[in-house]
Design a protein around this motif. Structure first.
Motif, PDB file in Angstrom:
ATOM      1  N   LEU A 104       8.562  -7.536 -28.124  1.00  0.00           N
ATOM      2  CA  LEU A 104       8.250  -6.862 -26.864  1.00  0.00           C
ATOM      3  C   LEU A 104       6.920  -7.363 -26.315  1.00  0.00           C
ATOM      4  O   LEU A 104       5.989  -7.648 -27.071  1.00  0.00           O
ATOM      5  CB  LEU A 104       8.168  -5.348 -27.082  1.00  0.00           C
ATOM      6  CG  LEU A 104       9.444  -4.654 -27.550  1.00  0.00           C
ATOM      7  CD1 LEU A 104       9.121  -3.231 -28.013  1.00  0.00           C
ATOM      8  CD2 LEU A 104      10.483  -4.628 -26.461  1.00  0.00           C
ATOM      9  N   THR A 105       6.827  -7.481 -25.003  1.00  0.00           N
ATOM     10  CA  THR A 105       5.564  -7.872 -24.380  1.00  0.00           C
ATOM     11  C   THR A 105       4.622  -6.661 -24.409  1.00  0.00           C
ATOM     12  O   THR A 105       5.069  -5.519 -24.615  1.00  0.00           O
ATOM     13  CB  THR A 105       5.779  -8.286 -22.915  1.00  0.00           C
ATOM     14  OG1 THR A 105       6.193  -7.122 -22.165  1.00  0.00           O
ATOM     15  CG2 THR A 105       6.829  -9.371 -22.801  1.00  0.00           C
ATOM     16  N   ASP A 135      12.051  -4.402 -18.366  1.00  0.00           N
ATOM     17  CA  ASP A 135      11.381  -5.556 -18.963  1.00  0.00           C
ATOM     18  C   ASP A 135      10.445  -6.178 -17.924  1.00  0.00           C
ATOM     19  O   ASP A 135      10.266  -5.647 -16.820  1.00  0.00           O
ATOM     20  CB  ASP A 135      12.394  -6.576 -19.493  1.00  0.00           C
ATOM     21  CG  ASP A 135      13.280  -7.158 -18.397  1.00  0.00           C
ATOM     22  OD1 ASP A 135      12.940  -7.049 -17.197  1.00  0.00           O
ATOM     23  OD2 ASP A 135      14.333  -7.729 -18.738  1.00  0.00           O
ATOM     24  N   ARG A 163      13.951  -5.732 -32.589  1.00  0.00           N
ATOM     25  CA  ARG A 163      12.872  -6.109 -31.665  1.00  0.00           C
ATOM     26  C   ARG A 163      11.602  -5.337 -31.987  1.00  0.00           C
ATOM     27  O   ARG A 163      10.499  -5.875 -31.906  1.00  0.00           O
ATOM     28  CB  ARG A 163      13.278  -5.835 -30.214  1.00  0.00           C
ATOM     29  CG  ARG A 163      14.257  -6.810 -29.635  1.00  0.00           C
ATOM     30  CD  ARG A 163      14.249  -6.768 -28.113  1.00  0.00           C
ATOM     31  NE  ARG A 163      13.069  -7.430 -27.577  1.00  0.00           N
ATOM     32  CZ  ARG A 163      12.739  -7.438 -26.284  1.00  0.00           C
ATOM     33  NH1 ARG A 163      13.487  -6.785 -25.413  1.00  0.00           N
ATOM     34  NH2 ARG A 163      11.659  -8.063 -25.861  1.00  0.00           N
ATOM     35  N   ILE A 164      11.759  -4.069 -32.346  1.00  0.00           N
ATOM     36  CA  ILE A 164      10.600  -3.263 -32.704  1.00  0.00           C
ATOM     37  C   ILE A 164       9.954  -3.813 -33.965  1.00  0.00           C
ATOM     38  O   ILE A 164       8.735  -3.933 -34.062  1.00  0.00           O
ATOM     39  CB  ILE A 164      10.992  -1.780 -32.910  1.00  0.00           C
ATOM     40  CG1 ILE A 164      11.427  -1.160 -31.577  1.00  0.00           C
ATOM     41  CG2 ILE A 164       9.825  -0.989 -33.510  1.00  0.00           C
ATOM     42  CD1 ILE A 164      11.926   0.257 -31.686  1.00  0.00           C
ATOM     43  N   LEU A 191       7.296   1.727 -23.943  1.00  0.00           N
ATOM     44  CA  LEU A 191       8.035   2.331 -25.053  1.00  0.00           C
ATOM     45  C   LEU A 191       7.225   3.439 -25.715  1.00  0.00           C
ATOM     46  O   LEU A 191       7.737   4.537 -25.972  1.00  0.00           O
ATOM     47  CB  LEU A 191       8.397   1.257 -26.077  1.00  0.00           C
ATOM     48  CG  LEU A 191       9.035   1.746 -27.381  1.00  0.00           C
ATOM     49  CD1 LEU A 191      10.343   2.471 -27.105  1.00  0.00           C
ATOM     50  CD2 LEU A 191       9.260   0.565 -28.337  1.00  0.00           C
ATOM     51  N   LEU A 212      15.407  -2.637 -19.898  1.00  0.00           N
ATOM     52  CA  LEU A 212      14.884  -3.129 -21.168  1.00  0.00           C
ATOM     53  C   LEU A 212      15.968  -3.166 -22.238  1.00  0.00           C
ATOM     54  O   LEU A 212      16.737  -2.219 -22.390  1.00  0.00           O
ATOM     55  CB  LEU A 212      13.735  -2.230 -21.642  1.00  0.00           C
ATOM     56  CG  LEU A 212      13.064  -2.609 -22.958  1.00  0.00           C
ATOM     57  CD1 LEU A 212      12.322  -3.931 -22.821  1.00  0.00           C
ATOM     58  CD2 LEU A 212      12.099  -1.502 -23.391  1.00  0.00           C
ATOM     59  N   GLU A 216       5.912  -4.008 -22.118  1.00  0.00           N
ATOM     60  CA  GLU A 216       7.093  -3.328 -22.642  1.00  0.00           C
ATOM     61  C   GLU A 216       6.725  -2.391 -23.782  1.00  0.00           C
ATOM     62  O   GLU A 216       7.271  -1.285 -23.899  1.00  0.00           O
ATOM     63  CB  GLU A 216       8.117  -4.367 -23.117  1.00  0.00           C
ATOM     64  CG  GLU A 216       8.721  -5.182 -21.977  1.00  0.00           C
ATOM     65  CD  GLU A 216       9.458  -6.418 -22.457  1.00  0.00           C
ATOM     66  OE1 GLU A 216      10.192  -7.016 -21.648  1.00  0.00           O
ATOM     67  OE2 GLU A 216       9.286  -6.793 -23.644  1.00  0.00           O
ATOM     68  N   LYS A 217       5.804  -2.828 -24.628  1.00  0.00           N
ATOM     69  CA  LYS A 217       5.349  -1.982 -25.737  1.00  0.00           C
ATOM     70  C   LYS A 217       4.719  -0.703 -25.219  1.00  0.00           C
ATOM     71  O   LYS A 217       4.967   0.388 -25.724  1.00  0.00           O
ATOM     72  CB  LYS A 217       4.338  -2.742 -26.608  1.00  0.00           C
ATOM     73  CG  LYS A 217       4.944  -3.825 -27.474  1.00  0.00           C
ATOM     74  CD  LYS A 217       3.943  -4.362 -28.473  1.00  0.00           C
ATOM     75  CE  LYS A 217       2.827  -5.128 -27.807  1.00  0.00           C
ATOM     76  NZ  LYS A 217       1.903  -5.736 -28.785  1.00  0.00           N
ATOM     77  N   THR A 237       8.081  -6.973 -33.229  1.00  0.00           N
ATOM     78  CA  THR A 237       6.839  -6.680 -32.538  1.00  0.00           C
ATOM     79  C   THR A 237       5.852  -5.988 -33.472  1.00  0.00           C
ATOM     80  O   THR A 237       4.650  -6.259 -33.452  1.00  0.00           O
ATOM     81  CB  THR A 237       7.108  -5.757 -31.328  1.00  0.00           C
ATOM     82  OG1 THR A 237       8.186  -6.288 -30.557  1.00  0.00           O
ATOM     83  CG2 THR A 237       5.886  -5.642 -30.441  1.00  0.00           C
ATOM     84  N   LEU A 263      16.581  -3.060 -26.074  1.00  0.00           N
ATOM     85  CA  LEU A 263      15.799  -2.607 -27.215  1.00  0.00           C
ATOM     86  C   LEU A 263      16.681  -2.309 -28.423  1.00  0.00           C
ATOM     87  O   LEU A 263      17.757  -1.738 -28.291  1.00  0.00           O
ATOM     88  CB  LEU A 263      15.030  -1.325 -26.833  1.00  0.00           C
ATOM     89  CG  LEU A 263      14.125  -0.712 -27.892  1.00  0.00           C
ATOM     90  CD1 LEU A 263      12.914  -1.610 -28.162  1.00  0.00           C
ATOM     91  CD2 LEU A 263      13.653   0.676 -27.433  1.00  0.00           C
TER      92      LEU A 263
END
Length: 204
Positions: free
Chosen positions: A14-15, A177, A189-190, A22, A183, A18-19, A193, A185
């Motif tokens: 995630l950028t 995104d 991906r988590i 979230l 997004l 995006e983080k 990241t 997810l």
């Protein structure tokens, strides 16, 4: 081991934008759970699982198989809890420290205590687990029937259930995104990241 890793290719981390989205959305989503008195639904348990994933970077399977004795006191540090989970393959145990300090906060400055959240889920859904004598944390009773499933049937979170619940969460909080698209997810991906709780949730 190229074959084993092939299916993980293309899952980008995630950028920062995006983080941040979230983390803020999760904080808002799980807030009502702290004041609930009845057992949590599958969707609410999914939110709890996402919060734990964000804080620990643990894989999906160990999270889904988390048991009620997974949270314990840290032997050395008072400001931490110890989370013990088990990998599906083999007997390797992953130990993750969960900070229990006042500094564990998200962007809006409200403390997010993942250890307490897990304990809350364990307590609220105790009657559900007792009904089938299970020690899995993410057990719940199905509230609506359909697809051959009777209302009140006790089941546990699985990948099949996680995906639509995560999509519901993304839609409810309109998570986008970098290109303004919905997004995408998942736990992978988590994990990739691996949002550091002390930094990311402090709003710094």
């Amino acid at each position: 081991f190229p074959p084993a890793n092939k299916r993980y290719q293309g899952k980008k981390a995630l950028t920062p934008h995006e983080k941040r989205q979230l983390v803020v959305a999760l904080k808002q989503a799980i807030k009502p759970i702290y004041s609930k008195t009845e057992p949590l639904s599958g969707y609410e348990l999914t939110l709890c699982l996402l919060a734990v994933a964000v804080q620990t970077g643990i894989n999906t399977s160990p999270l889904l198989n988390m048991t009620t004795d997974s949270v314990s006191d840290h032997p050395l540090k008072d400001n931490r809890k110890l989370l013990t989970v088990f990998k599906k393959r083999g007997n390797a145990t992953q130990l993750h420290n969960l900070r229990k300090s006042e500094s564990l906060e998200i962007a809006q400055g409200v403390k997010l205590d993942v250890a307490y959240l897990i304990e809350r889920a364990i307590k609220l859904n105790a009657p559900v687990r007792q009904a089938i004598d299970s020690d899995l944390v993410f057990m719940y009773a199905i509230k609506g029937g359909g697809r051959g499933t009777q209302k009140g049937t006790v089941t546990s979170l699985s990948n099949t259930i996680l995906n639509p619940n995560i999509c519901k969460f993304i839609k409810e909080y309109n998570l986008k995104d970098e290109d303004g698209k919905t997004l995408k997810l998942n736990i992978s991906r988590i994990r990739k990241t691996f949002i550091n709780g002390v930094y990311e949730l402090s709003g710094e």
